[in-house]
Design a protein around this motif. Structure first.
Motif, PDB file in Angstrom:
ATOM      1  N   GLY A  22       0.815  -1.212   0.000  1.00  0.00           N
ATOM      2  CA  GLY A  22       0.000   0.000   0.000  1.00  0.00           C
ATOM      3  C   GLY A  22       0.842   1.252   0.000  1.00  0.00           C
ATOM      4  O   GLY A  22       2.041   1.221  -0.268  1.00  0.00           O
ATOM      5  N   PHE A  23       0.189   2.373   0.330  1.00  0.00           N
ATOM      6  CA  PHE A  23       0.855   3.668   0.365  1.00  0.00           C
ATOM      7  C   PHE A  23       1.302   3.974   1.781  1.00  0.00           C
ATOM      8  O   PHE A  23       0.663   3.585   2.749  1.00  0.00           O
ATOM      9  CB  PHE A  23      -0.113   4.764  -0.099  1.00  0.00           C
ATOM     10  CG  PHE A  23      -0.550   4.600  -1.515  1.00  0.00           C
ATOM     11  CD1 PHE A  23       0.301   4.923  -2.558  1.00  0.00           C
ATOM     12  CD2 PHE A  23      -1.819   4.131  -1.807  1.00  0.00           C
ATOM     13  CE1 PHE A  23      -0.107   4.781  -3.872  1.00  0.00           C
ATOM     14  CE2 PHE A  23      -2.229   3.980  -3.113  1.00  0.00           C
ATOM     15  CZ  PHE A  23      -1.366   4.298  -4.156  1.00  0.00           C
ATOM     16  N   THR A  24       2.370   4.732   1.876  1.00  0.00           N
ATOM     17  CA  THR A  24       2.816   5.163   3.201  1.00  0.00           C
ATOM     18  C   THR A  24       2.007   6.383   3.629  1.00  0.00           C
ATOM     19  O   THR A  24       1.346   7.038   2.813  1.00  0.00           O
ATOM     20  CB  THR A  24       4.311   5.530   3.178  1.00  0.00           C
ATOM     21  OG1 THR A  24       4.476   6.684   2.351  1.00  0.00           O
ATOM     22  CG2 THR A  24       5.160   4.372   2.681  1.00  0.00           C
ATOM     23  N   LEU A  25       2.075   6.694   4.894  1.00  0.00           N
ATOM     24  CA  LEU A  25       1.362   7.847   5.424  1.00  0.00           C
ATOM     25  C   LEU A  25       1.852   9.142   4.778  1.00  0.00           C
ATOM     26  O   LEU A  25       1.068  10.026   4.457  1.00  0.00           O
ATOM     27  CB  LEU A  25       1.529   7.908   6.950  1.00  0.00           C
ATOM     28  CG  LEU A  25       0.818   9.040   7.656  1.00  0.00           C
ATOM     29  CD1 LEU A  25      -0.683   8.931   7.436  1.00  0.00           C
ATOM     30  CD2 LEU A  25       1.130   9.028   9.139  1.00  0.00           C
ATOM     31  N   GLU A  27       3.061   9.531   1.725  1.00  0.00           N
ATOM     32  CA  GLU A  27       2.510   9.621   0.368  1.00  0.00           C
ATOM     33  C   GLU A  27       1.057  10.090   0.392  1.00  0.00           C
ATOM     34  O   GLU A  27       0.655  10.951  -0.402  1.00  0.00           O
ATOM     35  CB  GLU A  27       2.601   8.263  -0.326  1.00  0.00           C
ATOM     36  CG  GLU A  27       4.022   7.844  -0.653  1.00  0.00           C
ATOM     37  CD  GLU A  27       4.116   6.408  -1.117  1.00  0.00           C
ATOM     38  OE1 GLU A  27       5.016   6.132  -1.927  1.00  0.00           O
ATOM     39  OE2 GLU A  27       3.296   5.569  -0.682  1.00  0.00           O
ATOM     40  N   LEU A  28       0.279   9.561   1.301  1.00  0.00           N
ATOM     41  CA  LEU A  28      -1.126   9.970   1.421  1.00  0.00           C
ATOM     42  C   LEU A  28      -1.242  11.436   1.823  1.00  0.00           C
ATOM     43  O   LEU A  28      -2.079  12.170   1.297  1.00  0.00           O
ATOM     44  CB  LEU A  28      -1.856   9.084   2.421  1.00  0.00           C
ATOM     45  CG  LEU A  28      -2.082   7.631   1.983  1.00  0.00           C
ATOM     46  CD1 LEU A  28      -2.685   6.821   3.122  1.00  0.00           C
ATOM     47  CD2 LEU A  28      -2.956   7.567   0.761  1.00  0.00           C
ATOM     48  N   LEU A  29      -0.413  11.896   2.739  1.00  0.00           N
ATOM     49  CA  LEU A  29      -0.447  13.297   3.156  1.00  0.00           C
ATOM     50  C   LEU A  29      -0.067  14.236   2.014  1.00  0.00           C
ATOM     51  O   LEU A  29      -0.670  15.298   1.846  1.00  0.00           O
ATOM     52  CB  LEU A  29       0.478  13.519   4.354  1.00  0.00           C
ATOM     53  CG  LEU A  29      -0.018  12.952   5.689  1.00  0.00           C
ATOM     54  CD1 LEU A  29       1.055  13.093   6.748  1.00  0.00           C
ATOM     55  CD2 LEU A  29      -1.293  13.638   6.113  1.00  0.00           C
ATOM     56  N   VAL A  31      -0.478  13.711  -1.207  1.00  0.00           N
ATOM     57  CA  VAL A  31      -1.613  13.755  -2.141  1.00  0.00           C
ATOM     58  C   VAL A  31      -2.726  14.641  -1.585  1.00  0.00           C
ATOM     59  O   VAL A  31      -3.321  15.444  -2.306  1.00  0.00           O
ATOM     60  CB  VAL A  31      -2.122  12.329  -2.436  1.00  0.00           C
ATOM     61  CG1 VAL A  31      -3.450  12.355  -3.167  1.00  0.00           C
ATOM     62  CG2 VAL A  31      -1.089  11.561  -3.244  1.00  0.00           C
ATOM     63  N   MET A  32      -3.002  14.532  -0.285  1.00  0.00           N
ATOM     64  CA  MET A  32      -4.058  15.351   0.315  1.00  0.00           C
ATOM     65  C   MET A  32      -3.702  16.839   0.280  1.00  0.00           C
ATOM     66  O   MET A  32      -4.566  17.683   0.039  1.00  0.00           O
ATOM     67  CB  MET A  32      -4.334  14.888   1.737  1.00  0.00           C
ATOM     68  CG  MET A  32      -5.011  13.524   1.775  1.00  0.00           C
ATOM     69  SD  MET A  32      -5.274  12.891   3.415  1.00  0.00           S
ATOM     70  CE  MET A  32      -6.424  14.074   4.056  1.00  0.00           C
TER      71      MET A  32
END
Length: 151
Positions: A22-25, A27-29, A31-32
């Protein structure tokens, strides 16, 4: 009920090598944050369009009502009085030569949810038909400006 380990043995496609699940935290931050920046740039432009589209809708409705008023005048020989109002386009105000209804649906409200103002005789022509704009008061500028039939 089967356990997750048993399901992985039956379906090897559910098994991922370590570190690729999956994605790391971070990477998600990232994108957000990018999505937030895009929304901050685009949203103000879209809200400006809402105001101008309401003005265009009011002008179109006033033109439609003007056409119906002209058809009424052709049949009756005069425009409805201020007392008869725009409702004379939908129901006979007691005139023998009335051949309506002149509108297929009820009298529309302006885009801000208020009734159009109708006066006959008008100060600017045979009749005055206008919306008071976003503020609901005479005059104003921008979105608060009156949308009128005589301009």
């Amino acid at each position: 009920m089967k356990r997750a380990a048993d399901l992985r043995k039956e379906n090897p496609a559910w098994t991922f090598p370590r570190g690729t699940a999956g994605f790391t935290l971070i990477e998600l931050l990232i994108v957000m944050v990018i999505l937030g920046l895009l929304a901050a740039l685009v949203a103000p432009k879209m809200f400006q369009k809402v105001g101008s589209s309401k003005i265009k809708a009011a002008k179109a409705q006033i033109a439609l009502l003007g056409t119906a008023l002209d058809a009424y005048r052709l049949d009756v020989g005069r425009y409805p009085t201020t007392d008869e109002g725009l409702e004379a386009l939908r129901s006979n105000p007691g005139v023998d030569t009335w051949d309506g209804p002149y509108l297929p649906k009820d009298i529309p409200k302006d885009p801000w949810g208020r009734d159009y103002v109708y006066r006959c005789p008008g100060e600017h022509g045979d009749y005055d038909l206008y919306s008071l704009g976003a503020d609901g008061q005479e005059g104003g500028e921008g979105e608060n400006a009156d949308v009128v039939s005589w301009e």
